[in-house]
Design a protein around this motif. Sequence first.
Motif, mmCIF file in Angstrom:
data_model
loop_
_atom_site.group_PDB
_atom_site.id
_atom_site.type_symbol
_atom_site.label_atom_id
_atom_site.label_comp_id
_atom_site.label_asym_id
_atom_site.label_seq_id
_atom_site.Cartn_x
_atom_site.Cartn_y
_atom_site.Cartn_z
ATOM 1 N N VAL A 278 31.820 70.257 63.653
ATOM 2 C CA VAL A 278 32.530 69.326 62.781
ATOM 3 C C VAL A 278 32.736 67.991 63.493
ATOM 4 N N HIS A 279 33.105 68.037 64.750
ATOM 5 C CA HIS A 279 33.297 66.794 65.505
ATOM 6 C C HIS A 279 31.993 65.999 65.592
ATOM 7 N N ALA A 280 30.885 66.681 65.835
ATOM 8 C CA ALA A 280 29.604 65.992 65.924
ATOM 9 C C ALA A 280 29.244 65.334 64.594
ATOM 10 N N ALA A 281 29.477 66.039 63.492
ATOM 11 C CA ALA A 281 29.178 65.477 62.176
ATOM 12 C C ALA A 281 30.067 64.282 61.864
ATOM 13 N N LEU A 282 31.336 64.356 62.244
ATOM 14 C CA LEU A 282 32.252 63.235 62.009
ATOM 15 C C LEU A 282 31.853 62.022 62.836
ATOM 16 N N ALA A 283 31.431 62.258 64.079
ATOM 17 C CA ALA A 283 31.011 61.144 64.924
ATOM 18 C C ALA A 283 29.768 60.463 64.360
ATOM 19 N N ALA A 284 28.908 61.240 63.698
ATOM 20 C CA ALA A 284 27.714 60.670 63.087
ATOM 21 C C ALA A 284 28.030 59.953 61.778
ATOM 22 N N ALA A 285 29.060 60.413 61.079
ATOM 23 C CA ALA A 285 29.349 59.890 59.739
ATOM 24 C C ALA A 285 30.245 58.662 59.757
#
Length: 480
Positions: A278-285
């Motif tokens: 989830v953290h990785a996806a948020l950092a990308a988004a």
Amino acid sequence: MSEAATRPTAHATALLASLDPLLREWLPRQRWFAGKGRPISAFEPVAVTELLPRSSPAGLLHLLVRIRQPIVPAQDAPLDAAAAERPGDCYQLLIGVRRTLPPQLASALIGHVTEGPLAGQTVYEALHDPRLSALLLERLRMPGRHGVLRFERDMSAGIPSGLTPRPLAAEQSNSSIVYGDTFILKLFRRVVPGVNPDLEIPLHLARQGCARVPAPAAWFLADLTSGAATTDEACGLGVLQPYLAGAEDGWELALRRLDKGEDFTGEARALGRATAEVHAALAAALPTVTLGRVQVERVADAMAQRLAAAAQAVPALRPYAPGLLTAFEALADLGGEGQSWTAQRVHGDLHLGQCLRSPDGHWSIIDFEGEPARPLAERRMPQPPVRDVAGMLRSFDYAACTGEPWAAEWAADCRAAYCVGYADVAGLDPRTDPVLLRAHETDKAVYEVLYEARHRPDWLAVPLAAARRLAGDGSADAAL
């Protein structure tokens, strides 16, 4: 939601006045009402929308109501006149209107109106009425406007009609309706201008293809300022997402495993991986920022101020305050030496109860609203991802303290497994940055001390044990 922006009509004012005596008695009894313990001095309409006319067999009123309550100053702190006049909280109410209430809705009764536009009518909590709850789903299925309300949806998400609604009883700060074990509608009760993170974050994660968070199928907002045209300018009111039928709450699952003496480290490691994804996806988004010396010092200073306020309010915390303060001083010192960290959007209130495990073992993370008591702007600020990690580590401690004796080794094993799982995805174990981790876990424990002292004094010993540990040797992995 300024006075000029909303400009309630004379009819809305009269309608709310007719409900006034009933709401004064009913509202303080609701679990999601945050103003308990203080009298209500006035109700002010922000927006009143008839979703179903009162002339119908069962009418449906959607109300956004500002509650005026006297502000109680902290001990020894004078209350200035300006503070006493600050606008109160705004709440979303859904009110059913009938001439007579059928027996099956007796528990939803708010009262019988004797004066004003609703005189002679019976009003009740609409979410308990299947007919009115079904109407909400139909509005979400068909995007468009109704007064100040704006209904939107993901057109690729199939939302069938005719799903049987049922309200959930376990909600705290919000309310939810499950439709046919297929979808769940979460209604935000205390609302502020700007999109709620519990809609904003899942929307961004869905666009990133993140399978760890149920994707919003539909949502609705209120345009309360002239010309409000974007989601960011509107007031978020509710979000419809897939219902994870058969999923187990992480907190309940952990307690059951603990009670049976069963291992939980495999689940803890899986939770760590889910969090990192989830953290990785948020950092990308969403944008990330760098916290340099000035920003780190501000963060550390805010933590120190929260500690001072908590120690003043909870005498039992005072013996540990000097040791706890060193956690924040160490963080500020590293910032002063040139250490920087990346901050991004995070969950903001992560714990076992915000995680659901499906029958096939897949973990999902829900409830991205953050801590509802904090201002919306603060909840939407980028934070170091370790803030969520610290919240989950504290949750393992809480679970371990539910029985007798406290299961210190169980908690330590789960904490370690969670960090290993996080590193499996992120490539870096949170424990390799002990100063940052200790500062955030300490800040969370201080918050817990204050919360438990105010709301659940029987639980106060749990965060105090963490305070003792964190103030002693500074290790985030020491025993309870």
